[in-house]
Design a protein around this motif. Structure first.
Motif, PDB file in Angstrom:
ATOM      1  N   ARG A 119      -4.285  -0.226  -4.257  1.00  0.00           N
ATOM      2  CA  ARG A 119      -3.542  -0.063  -5.520  1.00  0.00           C
ATOM      3  C   ARG A 119      -2.705   1.210  -5.468  1.00  0.00           C
ATOM      4  NH1 ARG A 119      -3.290   1.356 -11.022  1.00  0.00           N
ATOM      5  NH2 ARG A 119      -3.365  -0.417 -12.399  1.00  0.00           N
ATOM      6  N   ALA A 120      -3.291   2.267  -4.900  1.00  0.00           N
ATOM      7  CA  ALA A 120      -2.562   3.533  -4.760  1.00  0.00           C
ATOM      8  C   ALA A 120      -1.406   3.408  -3.772  1.00  0.00           C
ATOM      9  CB  ALA A 120      -3.517   4.643  -4.318  1.00  0.00           C
ATOM     10  N   ALA A 121      -1.530   2.490  -2.804  1.00  0.00           N
ATOM     11  CA  ALA A 121      -0.470   2.311  -1.812  1.00  0.00           C
ATOM     12  C   ALA A 121       0.723   1.538  -2.361  1.00  0.00           C
ATOM     13  CB  ALA A 121      -1.025   1.597  -0.574  1.00  0.00           C
ATOM     14  N   VAL A 122       0.515   0.735  -3.390  1.00  0.00           N
ATOM     15  CA  VAL A 122       1.613  -0.087  -3.923  1.00  0.00           C
ATOM     16  C   VAL A 122       2.799   0.782  -4.357  1.00  0.00           C
ATOM     17  CG1 VAL A 122       2.301  -1.681  -5.769  1.00  0.00           C
ATOM     18  CG2 VAL A 122       0.201  -2.088  -4.490  1.00  0.00           C
ATOM     19  N   PRO A 123       2.625   1.786  -5.236  1.00  0.00           N
ATOM     20  CA  PRO A 123       3.800   2.566  -5.650  1.00  0.00           C
ATOM     21  C   PRO A 123       4.314   3.532  -4.580  1.00  0.00           C
ATOM     22  CG  PRO A 123       1.829   3.432  -6.701  1.00  0.00           C
ATOM     23  CD  PRO A 123       1.429   2.179  -5.968  1.00  0.00           C
ATOM     24  N   ALA A 124       3.486   3.804  -3.557  1.00  0.00           N
ATOM     25  CA  ALA A 124       3.887   4.749  -2.515  1.00  0.00           C
ATOM     26  C   ALA A 124       4.681   4.083  -1.396  1.00  0.00           C
ATOM     27  CB  ALA A 124       2.642   5.428  -1.932  1.00  0.00           C
ATOM     28  N   THR A 125       4.748   2.760  -1.418  1.00  0.00           N
ATOM     29  CA  THR A 125       5.398   2.035  -0.336  1.00  0.00           C
ATOM     30  C   THR A 125       6.556   1.192  -0.864  1.00  0.00           C
ATOM     31  OG1 THR A 125       3.764   0.272  -0.604  1.00  0.00           O
ATOM     32  CG2 THR A 125       3.303   1.909   1.091  1.00  0.00           C
ATOM     33  N   THR A 126       7.319   0.643   0.068  1.00  0.00           N
ATOM     34  CA  THR A 126       8.438  -0.239  -0.291  1.00  0.00           C
ATOM     35  C   THR A 126       8.457  -1.420   0.666  1.00  0.00           C
ATOM     36  OG1 THR A 126       9.957   0.946   1.166  1.00  0.00           O
ATOM     37  CG2 THR A 126       9.877   1.674  -1.136  1.00  0.00           C
ATOM     38  N   GLY A 127       9.241  -2.425   0.316  1.00  0.00           N
ATOM     39  CA  GLY A 127       9.489  -3.562   1.198  1.00  0.00           C
ATOM     40  C   GLY A 127       8.230  -4.262   1.654  1.00  0.00           C
ATOM     41  N   ALA A 128       8.157  -4.525   2.961  1.00  0.00           N
ATOM     42  CA  ALA A 128       7.041  -5.266   3.542  1.00  0.00           C
ATOM     43  C   ALA A 128       5.719  -4.517   3.377  1.00  0.00           C
ATOM     44  CB  ALA A 128       7.303  -5.555   5.012  1.00  0.00           C
ATOM     45  N   ASP A 129       5.766  -3.181   3.447  1.00  0.00           N
ATOM     46  CA  ASP A 129       4.529  -2.408   3.253  1.00  0.00           C
ATOM     47  C   ASP A 129       3.990  -2.599   1.837  1.00  0.00           C
ATOM     48  OD1 ASP A 129       4.547  -1.426   5.825  1.00  0.00           O
ATOM     49  OD2 ASP A 129       5.499   0.484   5.269  1.00  0.00           O
ATOM     50  N   ARG A 130       4.867  -2.615   0.865  1.00  0.00           N
ATOM     51  CA  ARG A 130       4.431  -2.838  -0.522  1.00  0.00           C
ATOM     52  C   ARG A 130       3.888  -4.250  -0.683  1.00  0.00           C
ATOM     53  NH1 ARG A 130       8.098  -0.984  -5.330  1.00  0.00           N
ATOM     54  NH2 ARG A 130       7.085   0.966  -4.759  1.00  0.00           N
ATOM     55  N   ASP A 131       4.521  -5.207  -0.059  1.00  0.00           N
ATOM     56  CA  ASP A 131       4.027  -6.591  -0.112  1.00  0.00           C
ATOM     57  C   ASP A 131       2.615  -6.678   0.463  1.00  0.00           C
ATOM     58  OD1 ASP A 131       6.440  -7.359  -1.229  1.00  0.00           O
ATOM     59  OD2 ASP A 131       7.226  -8.196   0.648  1.00  0.00           O
ATOM     60  N   ARG A 132       2.387  -6.000   1.598  1.00  0.00           N
ATOM     61  CA  ARG A 132       1.053  -6.014   2.221  1.00  0.00           C
ATOM     62  C   ARG A 132       0.033  -5.303   1.337  1.00  0.00           C
ATOM     63  NH1 ARG A 132       4.165  -5.988   6.944  1.00  0.00           N
ATOM     64  NH2 ARG A 132       4.457  -3.745   6.972  1.00  0.00           N
ATOM     65  N   ALA A 133       0.436  -4.207   0.725  1.00  0.00           N
ATOM     66  CA  ALA A 133      -0.486  -3.477  -0.162  1.00  0.00           C
ATOM     67  C   ALA A 133      -0.868  -4.330  -1.362  1.00  0.00           C
ATOM     68  CB  ALA A 133       0.154  -2.159  -0.611  1.00  0.00           C
ATOM     69  N   LEU A 134       0.097  -4.997  -1.943  1.00  0.00           N
ATOM     70  CA  LEU A 134      -0.182  -5.868  -3.087  1.00  0.00           C
ATOM     71  C   LEU A 134      -1.067  -7.045  -2.680  1.00  0.00           C
ATOM     72  CD1 LEU A 134       0.170  -6.500  -6.051  1.00  0.00           C
ATOM     73  CD2 LEU A 134       2.326  -7.642  -5.477  1.00  0.00           C
ATOM     74  N   ALA A 135      -0.798  -7.616  -1.518  1.00  0.00           N
ATOM     75  CA  ALA A 135      -1.617  -8.731  -1.028  1.00  0.00           C
ATOM     76  C   ALA A 135      -3.071  -8.289  -0.825  1.00  0.00           C
ATOM     77  CB  ALA A 135      -1.037  -9.288   0.263  1.00  0.00           C
ATOM     78  N   ALA A 136      -3.260  -7.090  -0.282  1.00  0.00           N
ATOM     79  CA  ALA A 136      -4.617  -6.572  -0.086  1.00  0.00           C
ATOM     80  C   ALA A 136      -5.300  -6.346  -1.434  1.00  0.00           C
ATOM     81  CB  ALA A 136      -4.572  -5.267   0.707  1.00  0.00           C
ATOM     82  N   LEU A 137      -4.591  -5.753  -2.380  1.00  0.00           N
ATOM     83  CA  LEU A 137      -5.151  -5.516  -3.714  1.00  0.00           C
ATOM     84  C   LEU A 137      -5.603  -6.835  -4.343  1.00  0.00           C
ATOM     85  CD1 LEU A 137      -5.751  -3.874  -6.279  1.00  0.00           C
ATOM     86  CD2 LEU A 137      -3.310  -4.020  -6.821  1.00  0.00           C
ATOM     87  N   VAL A 138      -4.765  -7.844  -4.277  1.00  0.00           N
ATOM     88  CA  VAL A 138      -5.101  -9.152  -4.863  1.00  0.00           C
ATOM     89  C   VAL A 138      -6.298  -9.774  -4.128  1.00  0.00           C
ATOM     90  CG1 VAL A 138      -4.266 -11.514  -5.187  1.00  0.00           C
ATOM     91  CG2 VAL A 138      -2.799  -9.571  -5.773  1.00  0.00           C
ATOM     92  N   GLU A 139      -6.265  -9.728  -2.798  1.00  0.00           N
ATOM     93  CA  GLU A 139      -7.369 -10.308  -2.018  1.00  0.00           C
ATOM     94  C   GLU A 139      -8.701  -9.657  -2.381  1.00  0.00           C
ATOM     95  OE1 GLU A 139      -8.966 -10.389   2.580  1.00  0.00           O
ATOM     96  OE2 GLU A 139      -6.816 -10.193   2.260  1.00  0.00           O
ATOM     97  N   TYR A 140      -8.725  -8.328  -2.486  1.00  0.00           N
ATOM     98  CA  TYR A 140      -9.983  -7.641  -2.751  1.00  0.00           C
ATOM     99  C   TYR A 140     -10.429  -7.816  -4.194  1.00  0.00           C
ATOM    100  CZ  TYR A 140      -9.096  -5.689   1.852  1.00  0.00           C
ATOM    101  OH  TYR A 140      -8.846  -5.540   3.194  1.00  0.00           O
ATOM    102  N   ALA A 141      -9.481  -7.942  -5.107  1.00  0.00           N
ATOM    103  CA  ALA A 141      -9.844  -8.223  -6.500  1.00  0.00           C
ATOM    104  C   ALA A 141     -10.478  -9.608  -6.608  1.00  0.00           C
ATOM    105  CB  ALA A 141      -8.616  -8.125  -7.400  1.00  0.00           C
TER     106      ALA A 141
END
Length: 150
Positions: free
Chosen positions: A104-126
């Protein structure tokens, strides 16, 4: 399973902190898995494998980008003893919630594909935390803002 609180700086820092959380999650699934049987043990193996894949991807990404790869520790302190099925399931929920916090902390700190991966991880773990809550009989099954401290 005690990993540092998510206070990353910049994309590399956020991803490095997420990697540290992945290391801790992988370690925690050892004590979790030995206390479970049947479908729950299978789910624990699958969860550990998912954390290992994400760890490996992060190590490759950070290495290829010339960034620093935080080292893994020899062990991690668990937040409570894992002595039976109930405590193993409780820890599984906590592992997923804590790891989600780093992503969740990585989502606003990243952009593009990195943000997509961070969001995917957040959703998967939730989602996985919700499944563990259901298996453990913990209510409520969901939290309003996954990865955010209560």
């Amino acid at each position: 399973m005690t990993a540092p609180t998510p206070t990353p700086t910049g994309p590399a820092g956020a991803l490095g902190a997420a990697l540290t959380a992945e290391y801790a999650a992988i370690w925690a699934y050892g004590p979790i898995g030995v206390r479970l049987t049947g479908a729950a043990r299978t789910a624990a193996r699958e969860a550990e494998a998912a954390h290992r894949r994400r760890r490996d991807d992060l190590v490759m990404q950070l290495s290829a980008g010339g960034g620093s790869v935080p080292p893994d520790r020899a062990g991690y302190a668990l937040p409570f003893p894992v002595t039976d099925r109930a405590s193993a399931l409780r820890l599984a929920v906590e592992v997923e919630e804590r790891t989600a916090a780093f992503w969740r902390a990585a989502v606003p700190a990243t952009t593009g594909a990195d943000r997509d991966r961070a969001l995917a991880a957040l959703v998967e773990y939730a989602l996985r935390a919700t499944r563990w809550r259901r298996t453990a009989g913990i209510t409520p099954l969901t939290v309003p803002f996954p990865g955010r401290p209560a």
